[in-house]
Design an enzyme around this catalytic site. Structure first.
Site: not given
Length: 407
Positions: A28, A82, A84, A86, A148, A167, A195, A228
């Site tokens: 991103h 989450h 998202e 990924d 987030h 995250d 991060y 992550h």
């Protein structure tokens, strides 16, 4: 020749079954120089449960790691903390391979996943504070809205004192080492800071509330497993303390000077500001955008006290790289900064005024008048830059009464 892709044990009955992305260099618009991991976790309870999945191209790697522990078809539940891509990208493939009894997500997560994938499998929403029995173990869910994404939540395994933190507390770091105590300390702190700076800074007020809430819940946490980067098992107080520090956005003596230049005039001004800042007592980071990525600027700004922005005027506006970084920083909503702007120009000179307007929108307190120099800055122009830098450095010293040092 076949290659074994194995799970890694986190506790007696929890395994890391994620994937390592050694090649990722952009997330991103955030420069991920060290790649990343997509962490998924297998809980070997009576009801075998998969916590999160991975980015779609890495589904085979995740399933191979699961197969090193158990036949994937024996997984009973999947929990999506989450949505998202990924972390949910291979959810449809995982559902097809596993055929789980049930799939769980937060209330908003269930809606998001349904819209993203048009799944035949029902996504069961779980509420904040709800508990899911896995037979001999339990999962407790904590909503973390806008940390987030709106759907974000934590899953807590109390019997193993393990927090699946999606995250939060993560970093983009591709490494064969799975735990914090296996990675160099300076790499951990740098990548965790980068991060936070690029992902979580806009949500800092919510981070403080979450830290307070989790502390008030008296959760006995010995392991934090983010989506992550490495799993935290050695010194949880360190990462929790860093998050509290970063979320408060307290200013330090550091001044970040961001600029680009066409014919070295704005660069000469930036150097003059830097010398003045040093004289005033600041720690200085000069960041020419020809050699500095926007995400590195955001990282340096994470614990700074001042932001100075310089640009030549090009086509009656801000130089493109400077406009890019200002747009990026504005979205991150960094607070408690002082600063100014400067630039060179040939015949119009609008850039400095436009930067000043953006800094005002970012709520950066103008601590010195902007300096503009036509064509090549002369000694008088550079002296003004130096003096303005000195004034800002002195103000940083005054604002930072604790005598802290820049990171």
């Amino acid at each position: 020749m076949s290659v074994d892709t194995k799970a890694i044990r986190v506790t007696d009955d929890v395994y890391w079954v994620g994937a390592i992305d050694w090649t990722l260099r952009d997330f991103h618009g955030y420069l991920t120089s060290r790649g990343t991991t997509y962490n998924a976790f297998l809980v070997m309870a009576d009801k075998v449960t998969l916590i999160d999945t991975v980015k779609q191209p890495f589904c085979g790697e995740m399933l191979a790691r699961i197969a090193s522990v158990i036949d994937p078809a024996k997984i009973d539940y999947i929990v999506s903390d989450h949505s998202e891509m990924d972390h949910s990208g291979c959810l449809p493939q995982a559902i097809a391979a596993v055929q789980p009894e049930k799939v769980f997500a937060s209330t908003i997560g269930a809606k998001t996943l349904a819209r993203q994938f048009k799944l035949d499998q029902e996504i069961i929403p779980v509420k904040d504070g709800e508990t899911l029995s896995l037979g001999n173990l339990n999962l407790a869910f904590v909503e973390t809205k806008m940390l987030h994404w709106p759907d974000s939540m934590f899953s807590y395994l109390p019997e193993r004192q393990l927090l699946f933190a999606q995250d939060a507390f993560g970093m983009h770091l591709a490494t064969s080492e799975r735990f914090d105590d296996e990675v160099d300390d300076w790499v951990l702190e740098f990548e965790a800071a980068k991060y936070y700076a690029n992902i979580l800074t806009p949500f800092s007020p919510l981070v403080l509330k979450l830290l307070e809430r989790v502390g008030g819940m008296n959760l006995d946490i010995k392991t934090i497993a983010p989506d992550h980067g490495p799993i935290w098992r050695n010194d949880l107080g360190r990462i929790l303390g860093l998050y509290e520090k970063w979320a408060t956005m307290a200013p330090s003596r550091k001044a970040v000077v961001v600029y680009d230049t066409m014919w070295k005039s704005t660069a000469a001004m930036a150097r003059a500001y830097g010398e003045g800042l040093l004289e005033g007592g600041a720690c200085v980071r000069l960041m020419p955008l020809g050699a500095s990525h926007r995400s590195d600027v955001a990282t340096e700004l994470l614990d700074a006290g001042a932001l100075l922005v310089g640009s030549p005027t090009m086509n009656n506006t801000i130089f493109p790289t400077v406009a890019d970084v200002l747009t990026y920083l504005k979205g991150l909503k960094r607070q408690n900064l002082i600063g100014t702007c400067f630039g060179s120009y040939g015949w119009s000179g609008e850039a400095t005024k436009q930067i000043a307007q953006t800094l005002e929108e970012m709520k950066v307190e103008m601590a010195a008048e902007p300096v503009r120099a036509q064509y090549v800055p002369d000694e008088s122009d550079l002296a003004k830059c130096y003096e303005a830098g000195k004034v800002i450095g002195e103000k940083l010293q005054a604002n930072c009464e604790c005598g802290c040092k820049a990171r």
